[in-house]
Enzyme design. Sequence first.
Site, short mmCIF file in Angstrom:
data_model
loop_
_atom_site.label_atom_id
_atom_site.label_comp_id
_atom_site.label_asym_id
_atom_site.label_seq_id
_atom_site.Cartn_x
_atom_site.Cartn_y
_atom_site.Cartn_z
N GLY A 163 15.19 -28.05 10.98
CA GLY A 163 15.96 -27.12 10.16
C GLY A 163 15.97 -25.74 10.77
CG HIS A 178 4.10 -21.05 3.93
ND1 HIS A 178 3.46 -19.86 3.68
CD2 HIS A 178 4.41 -21.57 2.71
CE1 HIS A 178 3.40 -19.65 2.37
NE2 HIS A 178 3.96 -20.68 1.77
CB SER A 225 18.71 -32.84 12.12
OG SER A 225 18.97 -32.05 10.98
CD GLN A 253 4.62 -28.29 5.19
OE1 GLN A 253 3.42 -28.12 5.01
NE2 GLN A 253 5.41 -27.36 5.69
N GLY A 300 14.74 -18.75 11.15
CA GLY A 300 14.83 -19.49 12.40
C GLY A 300 15.95 -19.02 13.31
CB SER A 353 23.92 12.29 -0.44
OG SER A 353 23.51 11.67 -1.65
CD GLU A 392 28.40 2.63 -6.33
OE1 GLU A 392 27.28 3.02 -5.94
OE2 GLU A 392 29.46 3.01 -5.81
CD GLU A 418 8.30 -16.88 -0.06
OE1 GLU A 418 8.39 -17.33 1.09
OE2 GLU A 418 7.86 -17.58 -1.01
#
Length: 331
Positions: free
Chosen positions: A26, A108, A53, A86, A134, A252, A227, A195
């Site tokens: 990924g 991580h 992939s 994982q 990545g 400013s 804004e 995060e």
Amino acid sequence: MAKIYYQSDCSLSLLDGKTVAIIGYGSQGHAHALNLKESGVSVVVGLYEGSASWREAEGAGLRVRTAFEAAKEADIIMVLVPDEIQPEVYEESVRPNLTDGKMLMFAHGFNIHFRQIVPPAGVDVTMIAPKGPGHTVRSEYLAGKGVPCLVAVHQDASGKAKEKALAYAAGIGGSRAGVLQTTYREETETDLFGEQAVLCGGVTALMRAGYETLVEAGYEPESAYFECIHEMKLIVDMIYQGGFSRMRYSISNTAEYGDYEMGRRVIGPAVRDEMRKVLSEIQDGTFARNWITENKVGRPHFLASRRIHAEHGLEKVGRELRRMYSWSEGE
């Protein structure tokens, strides 16, 4: 001061004769695999059968195998699939192939720190965590630069775990920018807090609240979007380039005065107290338990939240306004 390592502190030669398996292709996976390959490292990408992939990785000139086969072949295994999958990938494909002397790596620390993955004693367990997405890890490498990284050692079975991790950092370009030493606990808890309280949860909630406040007061949604949301990038870019002082120099005097006087009212004691609660829930494992449970039951709350936020009025206004931008590539 934390220790920071650079090119002269890292020996890429420690990866000579070794094969690195990148599990996942990924955002981070593709960058690590390609950068390492172009640094002269032997790389194999590990994916599941039928992965979309697979062809992409092969098209980029990489060797691709199943995650099980890649982990079996490799001396160093970097796990770069999402946190929530994982443990399953580890149990099915990695753990059976973690023989003594290998090194297991992560970008991580979530699953190691919260003990969702418990590696055997005979392997090194380290982390190289780029502090950028990545695509930036890849583009900076191609530009001859790098993205700063964190390095941590959870388990040093070989006595050379940190040195090998730093070699990996050099291979992906991280040591060109600097590799800051940390721990799995520090990286995990600060990353989750950043995060939740600032980068994602805090910033998006602040922008949404500003947008809603203006719209509720009768101002046009388009003006409110410009804004409170559109201009955020302009401010963040200036901070990225030169810190708060660069941003305050560029805006400013009126905006700077409002910054000093009103920012502390919006982010006041109540917000600080809530931030401390958020950090406490990360430290004591409450957040991790909730997220792990959410995934085990099919993520109903997570998916409902995703749908509700995607349907907010500011998303529709934003899509319409972004079509006006000369640099827009459409959505």
